[in-house]
Design a protein around this motif. Structure first.
Motif, PDB file in Angstrom:
ATOM      1  N   SER A 154       0.838  -1.198   0.000  1.00 15.22           N
ATOM      2  CA  SER A 154       0.000   0.000   0.000  1.00 15.22           C
ATOM      3  C   SER A 154       0.874   1.249   0.000  1.00 15.22           C
ATOM      4  O   SER A 154       1.981   1.242   0.534  1.00 15.22           O
ATOM      5  N   ASN A 176     -10.672  -2.003   2.355  1.00  7.57           N
ATOM      6  CA  ASN A 176     -10.011  -1.167   1.347  1.00  7.57           C
ATOM      7  C   ASN A 176      -9.434   0.120   1.916  1.00  7.57           C
ATOM      8  O   ASN A 176      -9.265   1.109   1.201  1.00  7.57           O
ATOM      9  N   PHE A 180      -5.690  12.439  -1.337  1.00  2.00           N
ATOM     10  CA  PHE A 180      -6.985  11.747  -1.481  1.00  2.00           C
ATOM     11  C   PHE A 180      -8.118  12.735  -1.203  1.00  2.00           C
ATOM     12  O   PHE A 180      -8.820  12.625  -0.191  1.00  2.00           O
ATOM     13  N   GLU A 192     -11.708  11.385  -0.509  1.00  2.00           N
ATOM     14  CA  GLU A 192     -11.846  10.329   0.499  1.00  2.00           C
ATOM     15  C   GLU A 192     -11.858  10.905   1.915  1.00  2.00           C
ATOM     16  O   GLU A 192     -11.319  11.984   2.175  1.00  2.00           O
ATOM     17  N   PRO A 246      -7.164   5.697   2.399  1.00  4.08           N
ATOM     18  CA  PRO A 246      -7.533   4.718   1.359  1.00  4.08           C
ATOM     19  C   PRO A 246      -6.374   3.803   0.978  1.00  4.08           C
ATOM     20  O   PRO A 246      -5.228   4.251   0.847  1.00  4.08           O
ATOM     21  N   HIS A 247      -6.706   2.542   0.800  1.00  5.37           N
ATOM     22  CA  HIS A 247      -5.707   1.576   0.322  1.00  5.37           C
ATOM     23  C   HIS A 247      -5.527   1.748  -1.182  1.00  5.37           C
ATOM     24  O   HIS A 247      -6.491   1.695  -1.953  1.00  5.37           O
ATOM     25  N   THR A 248      -4.300   1.990  -1.601  1.00  5.24           N
ATOM     26  CA  THR A 248      -3.983   2.090  -3.028  1.00  5.24           C
ATOM     27  C   THR A 248      -2.565   1.565  -3.243  1.00  5.24           C
ATOM     28  O   THR A 248      -1.735   1.635  -2.337  1.00  5.24           O
ATOM     29  N   THR A 249      -2.319   1.055  -4.419  1.00  4.99           N
ATOM     30  CA  THR A 249      -1.008   0.512  -4.757  1.00  4.99           C
ATOM     31  C   THR A 249      -0.506   1.148  -6.053  1.00  4.99           C
ATOM     32  O   THR A 249      -1.254   1.844  -6.750  1.00  4.99           O
ATOM     33  N   MET A 286      -2.588   0.077  -8.939  1.00 10.00           N
ATOM     34  CA  MET A 286      -3.890   0.730  -8.992  1.00 10.00           C
ATOM     35  C   MET A 286      -3.786   2.142  -9.573  1.00 10.00           C
ATOM     36  O   MET A 286      -4.692   2.608 -10.270  1.00 10.00           O
ATOM     37  N   THR A 287      -2.707   2.846  -9.290  1.00 12.47           N
ATOM     38  CA  THR A 287      -2.540   4.214  -9.782  1.00 12.47           C
ATOM     39  C   THR A 287      -2.264   4.245 -11.281  1.00 12.47           C
ATOM     40  O   THR A 287      -2.426   5.286 -11.926  1.00 12.47           O
TER      41      THR A 287
END
Length: 254
Positions: free
Chosen positions: A146, A183, A222, A225, A245-248, A251-252
Motif C-alpha cells: 500500500s 479497502n 486523497f 476520500e 484509502p488503500h492504493t497501490t 492501482m494508480t
C-alpha cells in the motif's frame, strides 16, 4: 440555354452561399474560441497542480527537520558520553537513511519502504535506550504494498518518543500496528507513556502540528476520500490511529 430550373438553382445558390459562409466563419470562430478556452483551462489546471505539488513538498519539508535535528542531538549526546561504538553506529544508520531517502522523489511510497525509514530511526533510538526499549511490530503482509506519504509512520513514532517515551525514565514500550480494513489502511502507534495533563501547551501544539501536517498531506493526495486521525491519551498509554484509502502502484496506473 438557361432553363428555369437552372436559373432557380443559381438564385438559391447565390442566396445560400453567403449564409453558409457566415455560418462557417461563425463555426470556426466558436471552435477557435473553444480551443483557446480549453488551452486556458489546461494551463490553469497545470498551474493548480504545480501549486498543490509545491504545497505538498512544503509540508514534507516541515516533517524532515524534526528527524534530522533529533538525530544530530542523539549523535552529540553519544559523543559527549564518549560512547564511540554507539556513535559510529548512529552515523552509519544516518548515512543509510540519507542514501535511502534521496532515491525517493514520489509523493507516495510503499508502506514497506516507510517501515525501512522508521527502522533506521528506531535503530538510532535503541542506541539511547538500550535494553529499556521494547518495540513490537504487527504488520499485515497484504498492506506492505500500500502507498503512504513519506514520513507518516516515522512522524508518529518520533512523536511517541518526543512526547512520551523520552520523558519516562523506566522501561518503554512501542507498538506499531498496520493492517488493511475494507479497502483502507489502518495504522496505530501506541506507546506506554501515560497521559500528562500538566504538559506545557507548546508541547501539545507541537504534536498537533505534526498530526495536522499528516492530515493535510493525506487530504491533498486523497481529496475525495475521508481521512481519519485520532489521538487517544489514557492512563496506560498514548496512541494515534490513522485511516486512509488503500492504493497501490498498480492501482494508480489503471
Amino acid at each position: 440555354m438557361i432553363t428555369q430550373e437552372s436559373f432557380s438553382f443559381y438564385i438559391m445558390l447565390s442566396v445560400l452561399a453567403p449564409i453558409i459562409g457566415a455560418f462557417s466563419l461563425l463555426f470556426l470562430f466558436l471552435f477557435e474560441k473553444r480551443l483557446d478556452q480549453l488551452e486556458k483551462e489546461k494551463h490553469e489546471l497545470l498551474l493548480e497542480q504545480e501549486l498543490q505539488e509545491a504545497k505538498y513538498n512544503q509540508l514534507n519539508q516541515q516533517i524532515q527537520p524534526h528527524f534530522f535535528f533529533n538525530t544530530l542531538n542523539i549523535i552529540l549526546s553519544l559523543a559527549r558520553l564518549n560512547r564511540k561504538a554507539e556513535l559510529i553506529s548512529a552515523i552509519e544508520v544516518l548515512s543509510k537513511y540519507f542514501k535511502f531517502k534521496y532515491k525517493q522523489t514520489d509523493p507516495l511510497i510503499t508502506i514497506e519502504e516507510e517501515i525501512q525509514y522508521t527502522r533506521y530511526y528506531l535503530d538510532i533510538q535503541r542506541l539511547r535506550f538500550r535494553d529499556r526499549l521494547d518495540v513490537v511490530w504487527s504488520v499485515e503482509e497484504s498492506c506492505k504494498a500500500s502507498l503512504v506519504p513519506p514520513y507518516l509512520l516515522q512522524t508518529l513514532v518520533e512523536n511517541a518518543f518526543k512526547h512520551g517515551l523520552e520523558k519516562n525514565p523506566g522501561q518503554g514500550k512501542l507498538i506499531i500496528i498496520l493492517n488493511e480494513q475494507r479497502n483502507r489502511v489502518y495504522l496505530e502507534v501506541w506507546n506506554s507513556s501515560a497521559a500528562a495533563p500538566e504538559s506545557p501547551d507548546h508541547e501539545k501544539d507541537d504534536r498537533g502540528v505534526g498530526l495536522l501536517n499528516i492530515q493535510k498531506r493525506l487530504q491533498m493526495l486523497f481529496p475525495q476520500e475521508e481521512i481519519l486521525i485520532q489521538l487517544n491519551e489514557e492512563t496506560k498509554g498514548t496512541s494515534v490511529q490513522v485511516f486512509w484509502p488503500h492504493t497501490t502502484k498498480e492501482m494508480t496506473k489503471t
